[in-house]
Every structure is written in structure tokens, then in C-alpha cells.
Design a protein around this motif. Structure first.
Motif, PDB file in Angstrom:
ATOM      1  N   VAL A  50       0.847  -1.190   0.000  1.00  0.00           N
ATOM      2  CA  VAL A  50       0.000   0.000   0.000  1.00  0.00           C
ATOM      3  C   VAL A  50       0.887   1.246   0.000  1.00  0.00           C
ATOM      4  O   VAL A  50       1.912   1.274   0.677  1.00  0.00           O
ATOM      5  N   VAL A  51       0.479   2.266  -0.749  1.00  0.00           N
ATOM      6  CA  VAL A  51       1.179   3.549  -0.710  1.00  0.00           C
ATOM      7  C   VAL A  51       0.554   4.384   0.405  1.00  0.00           C
ATOM      8  O   VAL A  51      -0.663   4.598   0.419  1.00  0.00           O
ATOM      9  N   PHE A  52       1.376   4.816   1.346  1.00  0.00           N
ATOM     10  CA  PHE A  52       0.945   5.684   2.435  1.00  0.00           C
ATOM     11  C   PHE A  52       1.558   7.056   2.202  1.00  0.00           C
ATOM     12  O   PHE A  52       2.771   7.213   2.298  1.00  0.00           O
ATOM     13  N   GLY A  53       0.712   8.011   1.877  1.00  0.00           N
ATOM     14  CA  GLY A  53       1.191   9.360   1.585  1.00  0.00           C
ATOM     15  C   GLY A  53       0.765  10.350   2.637  1.00  0.00           C
ATOM     16  O   GLY A  53      -0.272  10.193   3.289  1.00  0.00           O
ATOM     17  N   LYS A  54       1.593  11.372   2.811  1.00  0.00           N
ATOM     18  CA  LYS A  54       1.292  12.439   3.756  1.00  0.00           C
ATOM     19  C   LYS A  54       1.312  13.760   2.995  1.00  0.00           C
ATOM     20  O   LYS A  54       2.223  14.014   2.225  1.00  0.00           O
ATOM     21  N   ILE A  55       0.279  14.568   3.228  1.00  0.00           N
ATOM     22  CA  ILE A  55       0.207  15.879   2.593  1.00  0.00           C
ATOM     23  C   ILE A  55       0.149  16.934   3.687  1.00  0.00           C
ATOM     24  O   ILE A  55      -0.795  16.974   4.484  1.00  0.00           O
ATOM     25  N   ASP A  56       1.188  17.765   3.723  1.00  0.00           N
ATOM     26  CA  ASP A  56       1.258  18.875   4.666  1.00  0.00           C
ATOM     27  C   ASP A  56       0.342  19.973   4.131  1.00  0.00           C
ATOM     28  O   ASP A  56       0.619  20.578   3.099  1.00  0.00           O
ATOM     29  N   THR A  57      -0.758  20.215   4.834  1.00  0.00           N
ATOM     30  CA  THR A  57      -1.758  21.172   4.345  1.00  0.00           C
ATOM     31  C   THR A  57      -1.234  22.610   4.337  1.00  0.00           C
ATOM     32  O   THR A  57      -1.787  23.450   3.623  1.00  0.00           O
ATOM     33  N   GLU A  58      -0.204  22.886   5.099  1.00  0.00           N
ATOM     34  CA  GLU A  58       0.390  24.228   5.079  1.00  0.00           C
ATOM     35  C   GLU A  58       1.221  24.429   3.812  1.00  0.00           C
ATOM     36  O   GLU A  58       1.184  25.496   3.199  1.00  0.00           O
ATOM     37  N   GLU A  59       1.970  23.407   3.425  1.00  0.00           N
ATOM     38  CA  GLU A  59       2.806  23.499   2.227  1.00  0.00           C
ATOM     39  C   GLU A  59       2.006  23.281   0.954  1.00  0.00           C
ATOM     40  O   GLU A  59       2.380  23.776  -0.110  1.00  0.00           O
ATOM     41  N   GLN A  60       0.934  22.529   1.049  1.00  0.00           N
ATOM     42  CA  GLN A  60       0.130  22.172  -0.127  1.00  0.00           C
ATOM     43  C   GLN A  60      -1.284  22.744   0.005  1.00  0.00           C
ATOM     44  O   GLN A  60      -2.280  22.045  -0.130  1.00  0.00           O
ATOM     45  N   ARG A  61      -1.361  24.055   0.244  1.00  0.00           N
ATOM     46  CA  ARG A  61      -2.661  24.706   0.464  1.00  0.00           C
ATOM     47  C   ARG A  61      -3.612  24.554  -0.723  1.00  0.00           C
ATOM     48  O   ARG A  61      -4.797  24.319  -0.540  1.00  0.00           O
ATOM     49  N   ALA A  62      -3.108  24.701  -1.925  1.00  0.00           N
ATOM     50  CA  ALA A  62      -3.974  24.605  -3.104  1.00  0.00           C
ATOM     51  C   ALA A  62      -4.557  23.199  -3.235  1.00  0.00           C
ATOM     52  O   ALA A  62      -5.749  23.037  -3.522  1.00  0.00           O
ATOM     53  N   LEU A  63      -3.727  22.198  -3.017  1.00  0.00           N
ATOM     54  CA  LEU A  63      -4.190  20.819  -3.106  1.00  0.00           C
ATOM     55  C   LEU A  63      -5.226  20.531  -2.021  1.00  0.00           C
ATOM     56  O   LEU A  63      -6.306  20.009  -2.298  1.00  0.00           O
ATOM     57  N   ALA A  64      -4.912  20.880  -0.779  1.00  0.00           N
ATOM     58  CA  ALA A  64      -5.839  20.636   0.327  1.00  0.00           C
ATOM     59  C   ALA A  64      -7.146  21.399   0.110  1.00  0.00           C
ATOM     60  O   ALA A  64      -8.235  20.859   0.304  1.00  0.00           O
ATOM     61  N   GLY A  65      -7.051  22.636  -0.333  1.00  0.00           N
ATOM     62  CA  GLY A  65      -8.241  23.432  -0.593  1.00  0.00           C
ATOM     63  C   GLY A  65      -9.070  22.864  -1.727  1.00  0.00           C
ATOM     64  O   GLY A  65     -10.299  22.799  -1.655  1.00  0.00           O
ATOM     65  N   GLY A  66      -8.397  22.419  -2.777  1.00  0.00           N
ATOM     66  CA  GLY A  66      -9.087  21.839  -3.922  1.00  0.00           C
ATOM     67  C   GLY A  66      -9.817  20.559  -3.574  1.00  0.00           C
ATOM     68  O   GLY A  66     -10.829  20.217  -4.199  1.00  0.00           O
ATOM     69  N   LEU A  67      -9.325  19.859  -2.567  1.00  0.00           N
ATOM     70  CA  LEU A  67      -9.960  18.615  -2.121  1.00  0.00           C
ATOM     71  C   LEU A  67     -10.970  18.855  -0.993  1.00  0.00           C
ATOM     72  O   LEU A  67     -11.557  17.917  -0.474  1.00  0.00           O
ATOM     73  N   GLY A  68     -11.136  20.119  -0.613  1.00  0.00           N
ATOM     74  CA  GLY A  68     -12.118  20.452   0.412  1.00  0.00           C
ATOM     75  C   GLY A  68     -11.732  20.025   1.813  1.00  0.00           C
ATOM     76  O   GLY A  68     -12.597  19.772   2.645  1.00  0.00           O
ATOM     77  N   ILE A  69     -10.435  19.970   2.090  1.00  0.00           N
ATOM     78  CA  ILE A  69      -9.985  19.592   3.433  1.00  0.00           C
ATOM     79  C   ILE A  69     -10.241  20.769   4.362  1.00  0.00           C
ATOM     80  O   ILE A  69      -9.690  21.843   4.174  1.00  0.00           O
ATOM     81  N   GLN A  70     -11.093  20.557   5.365  1.00  0.00           N
ATOM     82  CA  GLN A  70     -11.446  21.626   6.296  1.00  0.00           C
ATOM     83  C   GLN A  70     -11.000  21.320   7.720  1.00  0.00           C
ATOM     84  O   GLN A  70     -10.880  22.222   8.532  1.00  0.00           O
ATOM     85  N   SER A  71     -10.798  20.052   8.031  1.00  0.00           N
ATOM     86  CA  SER A  71     -10.344  19.633   9.354  1.00  0.00           C
ATOM     87  C   SER A  71      -9.180  18.675   9.171  1.00  0.00           C
ATOM     88  O   SER A  71      -9.157  17.911   8.210  1.00  0.00           O
ATOM     89  N   ILE A  72      -8.242  18.740  10.109  1.00  0.00           N
ATOM     90  CA  ILE A  72      -7.128  17.802  10.058  1.00  0.00           C
ATOM     91  C   ILE A  72      -6.940  17.189  11.433  1.00  0.00           C
ATOM     92  O   ILE A  72      -7.290  17.823  12.438  1.00  0.00           O
ATOM     93  N   PRO A  73      -6.434  15.983  11.490  1.00  0.00           N
ATOM     94  CA  PRO A  73      -6.066  15.168  10.339  1.00  0.00           C
ATOM     95  C   PRO A  73      -7.304  14.683   9.578  1.00  0.00           C
ATOM     96  O   PRO A  73      -8.358  14.464  10.171  1.00  0.00           O
ATOM     97  N   THR A  74      -7.150  14.535   8.285  1.00  0.00           N
ATOM     98  CA  THR A  74      -8.158  13.898   7.449  1.00  0.00           C
ATOM     99  C   THR A  74      -7.483  12.761   6.714  1.00  0.00           C
ATOM    100  O   THR A  74      -6.373  12.915   6.202  1.00  0.00           O
ATOM    101  N   LEU A  75      -8.154  11.621   6.680  1.00  0.00           N
ATOM    102  CA  LEU A  75      -7.652  10.462   5.944  1.00  0.00           C
ATOM    103  C   LEU A  75      -8.492  10.263   4.704  1.00  0.00           C
ATOM    104  O   LEU A  75      -9.714  10.393   4.743  1.00  0.00           O
ATOM    105  N   MET A  76      -7.832   9.947   3.610  1.00  0.00           N
ATOM    106  CA  MET A  76      -8.501   9.543   2.379  1.00  0.00           C
ATOM    107  C   MET A  76      -7.891   8.210   1.964  1.00  0.00           C
ATOM    108  O   MET A  76      -6.678   8.008   2.095  1.00  0.00           O
TER     109      MET A  76
END
Length: 124
Positions: A50-76
Motif C-alpha cells: 500500500v502507498v501511504f502518503g502524507k500531505i502537509d496542508t500548510e505546504e500544499q494549500r492549493a491541493l488541500a483546498g481543492g480537495l475540500g480539506i477543512q479539518s485535520i487530520p483527514t484520511l482519504m
């Protein structure tokens, strides 16, 4: 396979090129994220398929925003390119292990059938 940091490009590639992908959206300032990180890392070591990825919402604001991440941690979780799980909040190790096993156990062909019927492929 240990966890890996993802960005906009590697996030899309991971989903397209791998059977099962679990993504943790987090931030350095987030207490629950810091408490969940060791759980995420430990479980990732037990599932090299399995690929386990981590996305830092501070560094990747556009990505997190585009995916509608409003609370963290969020798992997908993605299986065969399909989003099959999305939930905010940290989990215990047994809960997370159960989630990973459930995602890995999903029938990809059944997912594809459900997706095609949901998109209205039943022409009249």
C-alpha cells in the motif's frame, strides 16, 4: 513501504499508478496530527503493498483546498483509483489497521461496476 510526502503531482500519480493509496492530510501545528503520525507510520511499515502518503496542508494549500480539506487530520483512501474513504479525525492503531485491511479487501471490479452505473451508463 514507509510513508512518503505528496504534492499535487505526486498525489495524482500515486492514485493512478497504485492499487491502494492511503493519504494523511496534516499540519505541523496540529496536536491530533502529531499524535496520529506514529500510528500512520507504524501501520505503513506493515503493508508494503500500500502507498501511504502524507500531505502537509500548510505546504500544499492549493491541493488541500481543492480537495475540500477543512479539518485535520483527514484520511482519504483510494482503491483502484476510486476514493473509497474520507474522514476527519485521528484513529487508534487497531482502528487504522482495520481500515487499511477493509480498503485492501474491496473488490476493484465491483467498484468499477458501481461507478459506471452511478454515472448513468444505463442508456434508455
Amino acid at each position: 513501504m514507509a510513508t512518503r510526502a505528496l504534492d499535487q503531482q505526486t498525489f495524482a500519480e500515486a492514485i493512478q499508478e497504485n492499487d491502494t493509496v492511503i493519504v494523511d492530510f496534516w499540519a505541523e501545528w496540529c496536536g491530533p496530527c502529531k499524535r496520529f503520525a506514529p500510528v500512520f507510520d507504524k501501520v505503513s511499515e506493515q503493508h508494503p503493498d500500500v502507498v501511504f502518503g502524507k500531505i502537509d496542508t500548510e505546504e500544499q494549500r492549493a491541493l488541500a483546498g481543492g480537495l475540500g480539506i477543512q479539518s485535520i487530520p483527514t484520511l482519504m483512501a483510494f482503491r483502484g483509483g476510486y476514493l473509497v474513504y474520507r474522514e476527519a479525525g485521528a484513529m487508534s492503531a487497531p482502528q487504522f489497521e482495520q481500515l487499511v485491511d477493509a480498503v485492501k479487501g474491496l473488490d476493484i471490479e465491483k467498484l468499477k461496476e458501481q461507478a459506471s452505473s452511478a454515472t448513468g451508463s444505463d442508456e434508455s
